[in-house]
Write a protein that holds these residues in place. Structure first.
Motif, PDB file in Angstrom:
ATOM      1  N   SER A  78       0.831  -1.196   0.000  1.00 46.77           N
ATOM      2  CA  SER A  78       0.000   0.000   0.000  1.00 46.77           C
ATOM      3  C   SER A  78       0.871   1.254   0.000  1.00 46.77           C
ATOM      4  N   THR A  79       0.580   2.190  -0.930  1.00 48.16           N
ATOM      5  CA  THR A  79       1.379   3.411  -0.972  1.00 48.16           C
ATOM      6  C   THR A  79       0.989   4.332   0.182  1.00 48.16           C
ATOM      7  N   ALA A  80      -0.246   4.245   0.646  1.00 46.30           N
ATOM      8  CA  ALA A  80      -0.706   5.131   1.705  1.00 46.30           C
ATOM      9  C   ALA A  80      -0.244   4.641   3.074  1.00 46.30           C
ATOM     10  N   TYR A  81      -0.309   3.327   3.299  1.00 41.88           N
ATOM     11  CA  TYR A  81      -0.043   2.817   4.657  1.00 41.88           C
ATOM     12  C   TYR A  81       1.181   1.904   4.743  1.00 41.88           C
ATOM     13  N   GLY A  82       1.674   1.424   3.600  1.00 38.11           N
ATOM     14  CA  GLY A  82       2.838   0.542   3.635  1.00 38.11           C
ATOM     15  C   GLY A  82       2.525  -0.901   3.997  1.00 38.11           C
ATOM     16  N   ASP A  83       1.244  -1.219   4.207  1.00 41.14           N
ATOM     17  CA  ASP A  83       0.865  -2.609   4.521  1.00 41.14           C
ATOM     18  C   ASP A  83       0.972  -3.482   3.286  1.00 41.14           C
ATOM     19  N   GLU A  84       1.163  -4.786   3.540  1.00 41.20           N
ATOM     20  CA  GLU A  84       1.238  -5.713   2.415  1.00 41.20           C
ATOM     21  C   GLU A  84      -0.060  -6.480   2.265  1.00 41.20           C
ATOM     22  N   TYR A  85      -0.509  -6.627   1.029  1.00 35.79           N
ATOM     23  CA  TYR A  85      -1.726  -7.386   0.756  1.00 35.79           C
ATOM     24  C   TYR A  85      -1.472  -8.376  -0.357  1.00 35.79           C
ATOM     25  N   GLU A  86      -2.132  -9.533  -0.281  1.00 32.91           N
ATOM     26  CA  GLU A  86      -2.097 -10.450  -1.406  1.00 32.91           C
ATOM     27  C   GLU A  86      -3.053  -9.881  -2.446  1.00 32.91           C
ATOM     28  N   MET A  87      -2.608  -9.777  -3.690  1.00 36.30           N
ATOM     29  CA  MET A  87      -3.468  -9.196  -4.715  1.00 36.30           C
ATOM     30  C   MET A  87      -4.500 -10.222  -5.153  1.00 36.30           C
ATOM     31  N   SER A  88      -5.646 -10.199  -4.503  1.00 34.47           N
ATOM     32  CA  SER A  88      -6.688 -11.151  -4.860  1.00 34.47           C
ATOM     33  C   SER A  88      -8.058 -10.527  -4.666  1.00 34.47           C
ATOM     34  N   PHE A  89      -8.890 -10.721  -5.636  1.00 35.61           N
ATOM     35  CA  PHE A  89     -10.243 -10.179  -5.594  1.00 35.61           C
ATOM     36  C   PHE A  89     -11.020 -10.770  -4.421  1.00 35.61           C
ATOM     37  N   LEU A  94     -12.831  -9.050  -0.847  1.00 37.22           N
ATOM     38  CA  LEU A  94     -14.079  -9.587  -0.320  1.00 37.22           C
ATOM     39  C   LEU A  94     -13.890 -10.218   1.058  1.00 37.22           C
ATOM     40  N   ASP A  95     -12.639 -10.287   1.516  1.00 35.10           N
ATOM     41  CA  ASP A  95     -12.410 -10.794   2.854  1.00 35.10           C
ATOM     42  C   ASP A  95     -12.857  -9.743   3.860  1.00 35.10           C
ATOM     43  N   CYS A  96     -12.531  -8.477   3.592  1.00 38.28           N
ATOM     44  CA  CYS A  96     -12.995  -7.405   4.463  1.00 38.28           C
ATOM     45  C   CYS A  96     -14.415  -6.989   4.094  1.00 38.28           C
ATOM     46  N   HIS A  97     -14.626  -6.773   2.812  1.00 36.52           N
ATOM     47  CA  HIS A  97     -15.965  -6.360   2.362  1.00 36.52           C
ATOM     48  C   HIS A  97     -16.768  -7.616   2.060  1.00 36.52           C
TER      49      HIS A  97
END
Lengths: 178, 262
Positions: A78-89, A94-97
């Motif tokens: 993430s450019t805003a927070y620096g957190d890492e995410y797996e790029m998956s729909f 949809l894990d959070c939403h």
């Protein structure tokens, strides 16, 4: 001036009638209508800033798709927070939403966009798995025994042209440019 | 004087014409040569698979591999063979290696089941015909990938693939999937699909689902081996060095990256 009363009255009537969409929505309280998507509970931030997500989420998804499918990458920083995410729909967004109807659909119905992503990408359910009624065959055919090897798809190899013709004949509506 | 000037002009005109016509020809032929050498240039990484035909004869092994793959990728199970979707399947030796059998080949050998899947060829014919680059050869690892988002369902690739490795979705596949795994997307009516060497698992350092599944079986050890062909120390290279292996339809020049130990 002749009939000035009638003309002015007519003009007033016309203006009121023509402005119907404006005053009606205001009077009925619909002017302030907002889609109000339900944000996930217990989560404080999205992948990027709220403003960025609001305007750019579709581009972000396109970017993810190309990076994963075409470039072979998996993690997004993430450019805003620096957190890492797996790029998956499904596994990330949809894990959070979790509830599509309460979130994505709310806005999309309002904006009249119908992303087709869900034709293929699967929504998670409460159990995390989707169950389906089985329409196909009950048991595998005897493709697995040594004595009688597969007949499945044999047509495909045996005579490609014949098989293609058969396929085309079986579903003429789906043929492109024949 | 006049005469020689005239002939000078003629010669000059002709040579100009010759240079004008010759250069493009020369350039075209140089480019053609370059193209070929580009195709032959080995990638820095090329995933490959070795299938041991003898170890893959047992119904248990075959079944486990196919089911693992099809469950992993939400591949539907459709009764009508003309509409069925398959990423990995078996076919008789006689059909898989039609150019290796002859009228006097033992009947028992002709009928042996052989596991087949996308060959992830070095010069894939499907890639050459795809009008949208929905299927292409990934330069970073040699996988012949499918981008489902770009596939327009023209089926040129199905016609071009000499191995029958591709399937077309004639209908919505979802009703035919017993249990949908949400982690992997399904497909829709109108797209072509095939084995992707489990690109999504490889990205996380895992081996393909079929390889993992059969390795877990006691009788399946070594049935399928996966590795990097460009790495001299990889398991696949070791097997290729030690054992006699063949590829499907070598005469076509597609250079498959799936090898068979016979």
């Amino acid at each position: 001036m002749y009939d000035s009363g009638k003309i002015i009255g007519g003009l007033v009537l016309f203006t009121v009638a023509a402005a119907f969409p404006v005053w009606y929505t205001h009077a009925s309280g619909k002017a302030g209508y907002q889609p109000n998507p339900v944000l996930p509970e217990g989560k404080t931030k999205c992948v990027e800033s709220k403003e960025y997500m609001l305007s750019e989420h579709m581009n972000l998804l396109d970017e993810w798709r190309d990076l994963v499918v075409r470039e072979g990458q998996t993690t997004y920083v993430s450019t805003a927070y620096g957190d890492e995410y797996e790029m998956s729909f499904t596994k990330t967004c949809l894990d959070c939403h979790e509830k599509k109807e309460e979130f994505c659909d709310k806005c999309h119905t309002y904006a009249d966009v119908t992303p087709y992503c869900w034709d293929c990408h699967v929504e998670k359910t409460a159990t995390g798995r989707m169950q389906h009624v089985r329409v196909g065959r009950q048991s595998k055919p005897d493709m697995l025994s040594n004595a009688e090897p597969s007949r499945r798809g044999a047509a495909r190899l045996e005579d490609k042209d014949k098989a293609m013709t058969a396929r085309i004949d079986s579903e003429p509506s789906a043929v492109i440019g024949r | 004087m006049d005469d020689s000037r005239r002939s000078f002009l003629k010669k000059a005109g002709l040579s100009a014409l010759g240079i004008g016509a010759g250069f493009p020809l020369l350039r075209a032929s140089v480019r053609a040569l370059q193209d070929e050498s580009e195709q032959a240039a080995p990638l820095s990484k090329q995933w490959a698979m070795v299938i041991d035909i003898h170890k893959c004869l047992q119904p248990e092994v075959i079944k486990t591999c196919i089911e693992a793959c099809h469950r992993e990728h939400n591949v539907p199970d459709i009764e009508d063979p003309r509409k069925d979707i398959e990423w990995i399947r078996t076919e008789s030796f006689e059909k898989v290696f039609a150019d290796q059998t002859h009228p006097h080949t033992q009947e028992s050998i002709k009928q042996l089941p052989v596991m087949i899947l996308c060959n992830h060829c070095a010069s894939p014919s499907c890639v050459r015909v795809c009008p949208t680059k929905a299927t292409w050869k990934r330069e970073q690892d040699g996988i012949v990938m499918m981008d489902m988002h770009r596939c327009i369902g023209c089926r040129y690739c199905i016609a071009a693939c000499p191995y029958g490795a591709r399937s077309f979705n004639w209908q919505d596949p979802r009703p035919f999937i017993q249990e949908i795994r949400p982690e992997y997307p399904t497909r829709t009516k109108g797209v072509v699909e095939k084995c992707t060497f489990c690109f999504e698992r490889i990205a996380k350092g895992m081996v393909p689902a079929c390889v993992e599944a059969c390795q877990k079986l006691p009788q399946g050890a070594g049935a399928l081996t996966f590795g990097d062909l460009a790495d001299a120390n990889s398991e696949v290279v070791k097997i290729l060095r030690e054992k006699y292996t063949i590829r499907r339809r070598p005469g076509l020049g597609t250079a498959p990256n799936v090898f068979y130990v016979i």
